[in-house]
Design an enzyme around this catalytic site. Structure first.
Site: not given
Ligand code: PBG
Length: 333
Positions: A197, A254
């Site tokens: 991520k 991601k």
């Molecule tokens: C929570 C989380 C996020 C996303 C999924 N879980 C946002 C972030 O890390 O700020 C992003 C999902 C998306 O943008 O569709 N930590």
């Protein structure tokens, strides 16, 4: 090609009509590979369109059940649930709301649906960071955050979550979650780790939906000290291998489209199911092209999803998952 022959290499034969293009296709999409994200917000009294995400809604616990009912009719059975609690706190976190939501889903749909719970503290904390902040608010403290995440995971699994999906990016959380689940006879509950991520601008619309953007008055204004750097693909490989060693069942990359190289490399390295999250900013940029009639909506999403498949992903998480069956049935090769 040999010189002096009377023909040239006719590649266009393979593109001549939709039939041969369909036969020649190296990847085919299936709605079965999709997970549909859902938002459930304790602080709203009616279903609310998320302004930054075209045709995506925040549900109340009641409308959430109706949404799932409709999604089942569209062939969607797998979901990723994001809870938005009404109350935010420094570290006195209350998980009752999302627990009651999971209990209601289980009661109504039993094993007809598979529901993963996004596991993060960012929608719960006052400051919007994914964990507990140090006293001087300059650091997210790993050792204090991981036990809270494990306790949260346990409460979700006990309430009926099929899968825990930690998106916080703390070190050691997969092992802590796996351990606590196994100790409580919940070894059947899977872990889908947000392994690769990245710290990304593409999460902007989501943070609106979850009211989880880190505050601009904080010393720590972004998530770069815990999410991966887009400049460091090696870290993504190491973190993913580490999460697998800690017990992750599914690993995720991601955002998706901007990280196809990472998906392709992980496909070579790991044999675990690989998921790609086509995140909010990626979804919305396609939607805006379609809204402005600069592209055909279904074909645009299909093209993006196909890229993820070509790169080697097994599972696609998309805000448009509920359209996947219809769109894929009608796909024009
Ligand atoms: C929570 C989380 C996020 C996303 C999924 N879980 C946002 C972030 O890390 O700020 C992003 C999902 C998306 O943008 O569709 N930590």
């Amino acid at each position: 090609m040999a010189t002096g022959t009377s023909y040239f290499d006719t590649r266009r034969r393979i593109r001549a009509n939709p039939h041969i293009r369909e036969l020649a296709a190296g990847v085919h999409l299936s709605h079965r590979d999709f997970i549909q994200p859902l938002f459930v917000d304790e602080g709203i009294s009616r279903r609310t369109q998320i302004p930054s995400l075209n045709e995506v809604y925040s549900d109340t616990p009641e409308t959430l059940l109706q949404q799932i009912e409709e999604d089942l009719k569209e062939g969607v059975r797998k979901f990723l649930l994001f809870p938005v609690p009404a109350k935010k706190s420094e570290r006195e976190l209350d998980f009752h709301f999302v627990q009651s939501v999971f209990q209601a889903i289980r009661k109504r749909f039993g094993s007809d649906v598979w529901v993963a719970a996004d596991l993060c503290l960012c929608a719960y904390t006052i400051h919007g960071h994914c964990g507990v902040l140090s006293g001087d608010k300059t650091r997210v403290v790993n050792e204090e955050t991981v036990p809270l995440l494990a306790a949260y995971a346990l409460s979700l699994a006990q309430a009926g979550a099929d899968c825990i999906a930690p998106s916080d990016m703390m070190d050691g959380r997969v092992a802590a979650i796996r351990n606590v689940l196994d100790q409580h006879a919940l070894s059947h509950v899977a872990v889908m780790s947000y392994a690769a991520k990245f710290s990304s601008q593409f999460y902007g619309p989501f943070r609106d939906a979850c009211k989880s953007a880190p505050g601009s008055d904080e010393a720590l204004r972004d998530r770069k000290t815990y999410q991966l750097s887009p400049f460091n693909a090696g870290d993504a490989l190491l973190t993913t291998l580490r999460d697998i060693a800690e017990g992750a069942d599914i690993v995720m990359v991601k955002p998706a489209l901007a990280y196809l190289d990472v998906i392709a490399r992980l496909r070579q390295e790991v044999h675990h199911p690989l998921a790609a999250y086509h995140v909010s900013g990626e979804y919305q940029s396609l939607e805006l092209l379609a809204v402005h009639q600069l592209a055909a909506r279904a074909a645009l999403h299909i093209e993006a999803w196909t890229a993820l498949k070509r790169a080697g992903t097994d599972i696609i998480i998309s805000y448009a998952a509920r359209h996947a069956k219809k769109w894929i049935d009608q796909v024009q090769y």
